[in-house]
Design an enzyme around this catalytic site. Structure first.
Site, PDB file in Angstrom:
ATOM      1  N   SER A  38       0.852  -1.082   0.067  1.00 19.59           N
ATOM      2  CA  SER A  38       0.019  -0.031   0.152  1.00 19.59           C
ATOM      3  C   SER A  38       0.858   1.294   0.058  1.00 19.59           C
ATOM      4  O   SER A  38       0.446   2.410  -0.545  1.00 19.59           O
ATOM      5  CB  SER A  38      -0.929  -0.013   1.102  1.00 19.59           C
ATOM      6  OG  SER A  38      -0.373   0.169   2.276  1.00 19.59           O
ATOM      7  N   ASN A  39       2.025   1.068   0.603  1.00 22.85           N
ATOM      8  CA  ASN A  39       3.038   2.268   0.704  1.00 22.85           C
ATOM      9  C   ASN A  39       3.681   2.390  -0.785  1.00 22.85           C
ATOM     10  O   ASN A  39       3.812   3.743  -1.275  1.00 22.85           O
ATOM     11  CB  ASN A  39       4.140   2.240   1.718  1.00 22.85           C
ATOM     12  CG  ASN A  39       3.350   2.501   3.050  1.00 22.85           C
ATOM     13  OD1 ASN A  39       3.447   3.751   3.168  1.00 22.85           O
ATOM     14  ND2 ASN A  39       3.146   1.732   3.680  1.00 22.85           N
ATOM     15  N   ARG A  90      22.772 -14.017   2.980  1.00 20.59           N
ATOM     16  CA  ARG A  90      22.338 -12.578   2.707  1.00 20.59           C
ATOM     17  C   ARG A  90      23.154 -11.760   1.894  1.00 20.59           C
ATOM     18  O   ARG A  90      22.585 -10.827   1.215  1.00 20.59           O
ATOM     19  CB  ARG A  90      22.397 -12.038   4.064  1.00 20.59           C
ATOM     20  CG  ARG A  90      21.116 -12.215   5.185  1.00 20.59           C
ATOM     21  CD  ARG A  90      21.287 -11.742   6.475  1.00 20.59           C
ATOM     22  NE  ARG A  90      20.506 -12.159   7.413  1.00 20.59           N
ATOM     23  CZ  ARG A  90      19.297 -11.921   7.645  1.00 20.59           C
ATOM     24  NH1 ARG A  90      18.992 -10.702   6.960  1.00 20.59           N
ATOM     25  NH2 ARG A  90      18.669 -12.292   8.305  1.00 20.59           N
ATOM     26  N   MET A 115      11.050  -6.501   4.805  1.00 23.22           N
ATOM     27  CA  MET A 115      11.342  -7.224   5.956  1.00 23.22           C
ATOM     28  C   MET A 115      12.540  -8.020   5.964  1.00 23.22           C
ATOM     29  O   MET A 115      12.553  -9.062   6.976  1.00 23.22           O
ATOM     30  CB  MET A 115      10.053  -8.234   6.306  1.00 23.22           C
ATOM     31  CG  MET A 115       8.615  -7.437   6.386  1.00 23.22           C
ATOM     32  SD  MET A 115       8.465  -5.879   7.091  1.00 23.22           S
ATOM     33  CE  MET A 115       7.987  -6.559   8.820  1.00 23.22           C
ATOM     34  N   ASN A 132      13.997   4.171   5.056  1.00 25.99           N
ATOM     35  CA  ASN A 132      13.056   3.127   5.449  1.00 25.99           C
ATOM     36  C   ASN A 132      12.038   3.597   6.206  1.00 25.99           C
ATOM     37  O   ASN A 132      11.977   4.899   6.601  1.00 25.99           O
ATOM     38  CB  ASN A 132      13.828   1.977   6.365  1.00 25.99           C
ATOM     39  CG  ASN A 132      13.049   1.081   6.820  1.00 25.99           C
ATOM     40  OD1 ASN A 132      12.306   0.273   6.263  1.00 25.99           O
ATOM     41  ND2 ASN A 132      13.275   0.841   8.228  1.00 25.99           N
ATOM     42  N   HIS A 134       9.076   2.720   8.980  1.00 28.05           N
ATOM     43  CA  HIS A 134       9.175   2.040  10.315  1.00 28.05           C
ATOM     44  C   HIS A 134       7.762   2.417  11.054  1.00 28.05           C
ATOM     45  O   HIS A 134       7.531   3.676  11.281  1.00 28.05           O
ATOM     46  CB  HIS A 134      10.321   2.030  11.002  1.00 28.05           C
ATOM     47  CG  HIS A 134      10.008   0.926  12.482  1.00 28.05           C
ATOM     48  ND1 HIS A 134      10.384  -0.398  12.060  1.00 28.05           N
ATOM     49  CD2 HIS A 134       9.867   1.124  13.578  1.00 28.05           C
ATOM     50  CE1 HIS A 134      10.095  -0.893  13.200  1.00 28.05           C
ATOM     51  NE2 HIS A 134       9.878   0.001  14.014  1.00 28.05           N
ATOM     52  N   ASP A 166      20.947   2.576   8.180  1.00 28.04           N
ATOM     53  CA  ASP A 166      22.455   2.181   8.344  1.00 28.04           C
ATOM     54  C   ASP A 166      22.416   0.669   8.632  1.00 28.04           C
ATOM     55  O   ASP A 166      21.442  -0.133   8.690  1.00 28.04           O
ATOM     56  CB  ASP A 166      23.062   2.893   9.442  1.00 28.04           C
ATOM     57  CG  ASP A 166      22.409   2.753  10.850  1.00 28.04           C
ATOM     58  OD1 ASP A 166      21.421   1.715  11.006  1.00 28.04           O
ATOM     59  OD2 ASP A 166      22.507   3.558  12.052  1.00 28.04           O
ATOM     60  N   ASP A 170      16.815  -0.647  12.361  1.00 24.20           N
ATOM     61  CA  ASP A 170      16.129   0.642  12.535  1.00 24.20           C
ATOM     62  C   ASP A 170      16.856   1.485  13.337  1.00 24.20           C
ATOM     63  O   ASP A 170      16.072   2.264  14.193  1.00 24.20           O
ATOM     64  CB  ASP A 170      14.610   0.229  13.145  1.00 24.20           C
ATOM     65  CG  ASP A 170      13.846  -0.902  12.214  1.00 24.20           C
ATOM     66  OD1 ASP A 170      13.970  -0.675  11.047  1.00 24.20           O
ATOM     67  OD2 ASP A 170      13.257  -1.772  12.681  1.00 24.20           O
ATOM     68  N   GLU A 199       1.351   7.007   7.053  1.00 21.80           N
ATOM     69  CA  GLU A 199       2.504   6.516   6.229  1.00 21.80           C
ATOM     70  C   GLU A 199       2.475   7.089   4.501  1.00 21.80           C
ATOM     71  O   GLU A 199       3.397   7.268   4.113  1.00 21.80           O
ATOM     72  CB  GLU A 199       2.835   5.218   6.233  1.00 21.80           C
ATOM     73  CG  GLU A 199       3.108   4.517   7.546  1.00 21.80           C
ATOM     74  CD  GLU A 199       3.558   3.111   7.420  1.00 21.80           C
ATOM     75  OE1 GLU A 199       4.203   2.524   8.500  1.00 21.80           O
ATOM     76  OE2 GLU A 199       2.646   2.312   6.868  1.00 21.80           O
TER      77      GLU A 199
HETATM   78  C1  GRF Z   1       4.138  -0.635   6.616  1.00 25.71           C
HETATM   79  O1  GRF Z   1       2.979  -0.286   7.898  1.00 25.71           O
HETATM   80  C2  GRF Z   1       5.540  -0.346   7.297  1.00 25.71           C
HETATM   81  O2  GRF Z   1       5.550   0.657   8.221  1.00 25.71           O
HETATM   82  C3  GRF Z   1       5.807  -1.830   7.822  1.00 25.71           C
HETATM   83  O3  GRF Z   1       5.276  -2.692   6.854  1.00 25.71           O
HETATM   84  C4  GRF Z   1       3.985  -2.041   6.443  1.00 25.71           C
HETATM   85  C5  GRF Z   1       3.963  -2.248   4.981  1.00 25.71           C
HETATM   86  O4  GRF Z   1       2.607  -2.205   4.480  1.00 25.71           O
HETATM   87  N1  GRF Z   1       7.342  -2.155   8.096  1.00 25.71           N
HETATM   88  P1  GRF Z   1       2.291  -2.196   2.825  1.00 25.71           P
HETATM   89  O5  GRF Z   1       3.018  -3.342   2.236  1.00 25.71           O
HETATM   90  O6  GRF Z   1       3.050  -0.841   2.517  1.00 25.71           O
HETATM   91  O7  GRF Z   1       0.958  -2.178   2.769  1.00 25.71           O
END
Ligand code: GRF
Length: 220
Positions: A38-39, A90, A115, A132, A134, A166, A170, A199
């Site tokens: 969604s972001n 990684r 994540m 990032n 958070h 960094d 977080d 956000e």
């Molecule tokens: C967000 O709330 C972000 O802060 C967290 O994961 C969520 C991601 O949501 N780290 P989306 O995938 O952008 O809907």
């Protein structure tokens, strides 16, 4: 509904300074996502407005079946699945992320619900150019389950933070935060929704502030 603290202009300038001074109309942004995106959608929507100084030119998810790739493809943006399970460690995973973004000439990387902790390998690919999002008022509730932990702690307010990445979890310098209340009657979903609407406004705004500096610099 929420309150915003003024973005830290010194950090925004610092990030902009680390982006090469070539002439371009729009800053090229790559997005890392693990969830529904969604972001990512908020970034894409903003990028299509008149005020936007950036484009989202590539999206990578580490999760098979991520809806973020559908969002990217709906907009004609190149989307990639890079599944961390397919890599021995990684660093190799991060090398692949860097190589995809470099292929697209990405200048700023945005982790929008990504994540995985990025290794120095990734950060060396985009030095001082990874931000990032958070879902807490950092430094409170770093890491996973930030919203649940705010509820467990009976916090009266929460919010979201955009920060420079960094090598810690977080821990990077805070660029901007927006806050909102937590009510006694709230459950996890209600708080999550309230944070997400903050956000969706804050993240594109910060990306655009960085992009504006980079794209409107004077070229002699
Ligand atoms: C967000 O709330 C972000 O802060 C967290 O994961 C969520 C991601 O949501 N780290 P989306 O995938 O952008 O809907």
């Amino acid at each position: 509904m929420g309150e915003s603290v003024m973005p830290d202009q010194a950090i925004i300038e610092h990030i902009a300074k680390n982006i090469s001074p070539e002439k371009r109309d729009k800053l090229r942004v790559g997005v890392l996502v693990s969830g529904g995106g969604s972001n990512l959608q908020a970034l894409i929507d903003f990028s299509k407005t008149k005020e936007s100084h950036f484009v989202i030119n590539s999206v990578i998810t580490n999760r098979p079946g991520s809806f973020a790739l559908v969002r990217a493809s709906n907009e004609g943006i190149e989307g990639y699945l890079v599944d961390h399970h397919s890599f021995k460690d990684r660093t190799l995973f991060d090398e692949q992320l860097v190589s995809v973004f470099q292929k697209h000439g990405v200048e700023l990387v945005v982790c929008a619900g990504f994540m995985r902790v990025l290794t120095p390998k990734f950060l060396q690919g985009f030095p001082q150019r990874v931000i990032n999002l958070h879902p807490s008022l950092l430094p409170k509730h770093r890491g996973l389950h930030a919203i649940k932990n705010a509820l467990i702690a009976f916090d009266k307010e929460t919010g979201c933070t955009v920060h420079l990445v960094d090598e810690g979890l977080d821990t990077g310098p805070i660029i901007a935060q927006s806050s909102c209340p937590i009510y006694e009657s709230d459950d996890l979903e209600m708080v999550k929704k309230r944070i997400q609407s903050l956000e969706h406004a804050l993240l594109p705004e910060i990306v655009n502030q960085i992009a504006k500096i980079v794209t409107t610099r004077d070229f002699l």
